[in-house]
Design an enzyme around this catalytic site. Sequence first.
Site: not given
Ligand code: CA
Length: 593
Positions: A206, A273, A276, A280, A282, A464, A510
């Site tokens: 930062s 999600d 990608d 999961d 993410v 972020d 962040h």
């Molecule tokens: Ca994912």
Amino acid sequence: MRPHHSALALSSGIIAAVQAASLSLADICTIAYTRSALPISEEPGLGITIDASSVTVSLTTNKTVSSNWYPSTVIDYCTVTFAYSHKGLDNDTVQVSYLVPPTEKFRNRYLSTGGGGLAINSGTRSTPSGVIVGAVAGITDGGFGSFNTQFDAVFLLANGTVNWQATYMFGYQAHHELAVLGKQFARNLFKTPENEKIYAYYQGCSEGGREGWSQAQRFAGQFDGLVTGAPAFRFSQLQTNHLSGGVLEETMGYYPPPCELEKIRNLTIAACDGLDGKVDGVVARSDLCKLVFDYEKTIGEPYHCPASSGGGGFPGNTRGPGGTTKRQFPGSGPTPEQNGTVTAKGVAIAKAFTEGLIDSRGKRIYLNPQPSSNFADAQTTWNADKGAWEILPSGFGGGWVTRFLNLQDKSNLDSLKGVTVDQLRDWMAFGMQKYYDSLQTTWPTLGSFQAAGGKILHVHGEEDSSIPAASSVHYYESVRKVMHGDLSYREGTKALDDFYRLYIVPGGEHCSANSAQPNGGWPMTTLQTVIKWVEEGVAPATLNNTGKGISSICRWPLRPFWTGNGTKFDCVFDQRSVDSWMYTLDAFDFPVY
Ligand code: CA
């Protein structure tokens, strides 16, 4: 003429080294010993005088330390603090503080660490990272009066009068001095012979990331390796842009309940999600999310959040992410139960916010966090008197305008009513020019740093919500274009790979892992990685990550992708994704690197 080392000098050096090796941490941790090791700077440009009477020491043993930036460890160290002043300045005192590892753990290393928000240091939260790798590790108070005094508290000498000494100290000078002194102090403390190198490193996120860049851009050879996280550079654009969500809401006349934006965000995470290649929780490819996900699909979806007694922000006066304080993130009072469905207006806000600021001529001013990020800068506050949600100006953005642009001792704007996007653009330009050589920190050519052998690991959480990940991509791409614009895209990034690598942390917030995408993790051993690059020549293809099932972080411009139902991980090149990260900031008729 420099005299040759005599046999006598060599043997006394060896004896001194042996003596240092026999010193326990308690032997080192005395005022008499540390005072005898104080650096006498040979840098003629520094112009400083160390106050030997100011030395304090304190011994710490069996301390358990933990952070996002180093594995939890038990360490012993001595804290040495001393002060110096700049020749020719009255009432000038700068304090520096160094953690010193035990002799048997010292590995000829020095580490500088940085701050967060408007703080130039992170207290003792970052320095243990150095002790863990056998480094003397330092912080500075910038000359602001104490280690807890932030830059904004000393920025104005009076309304209308800038404290330029403090501004340049915060901008870059204090860190330069901290590093010059720290390297010499480390050498003296352990009586390291002149023919042995003290490796110098930097780690910060930062504002601390910006501080690291301020050094790499100016002082080639000062650091051998740096880890710069989510840097707060392009300072004027960044700070002003914190007002962008609020200005959007004032302009549209809609103040979405936080629960509505949270619902939109959660639905975005759910929808994106799997893009990608792995479900999961993410969103490791927010770029694909940006390309294919339509916020309109969330209209009509129900949301519910229970009443809350308030809080939020950061408890007490402790620091939040990257060293931010309660003043900048005030938290909230009690909020009522929120029950409703996602509205077209809420979606319009989400869309425009994600798109980033565009001026009244249709030209791009700036960029915002990736889709599936928290809408932090668009967060409304409950006004119990009015019984309605309202937008309060962000403390970072409002304070930037009142204090740093208008030079008034006032920590925020009263309101955003009447503030236009064009006004935001003009504030950005004004601040950029005013602080171009102190705070802006976007000097795009790093040839001297590279020639001196320096290495940089630049990391940024993909989601972020405070400093957009695209801000780091924009700087990386500026450096590429300025240094290697004559090469093809892939050849240019390959050329930067020699010394500068950018890693975008899947799902990362962040300067930390993301509570909304807990499997994403965070790279916790970046300092160890840059040390390996510097000292052993092992350049990292990927970064190690704590994420559950995401053990590697791809380096830009490669992007993570799973095949085989999430079983096979790869870092792939995808032109369409890369293009989605590129922004031409053409609202300004001068380069914004
Ligand atoms: Ca994912």
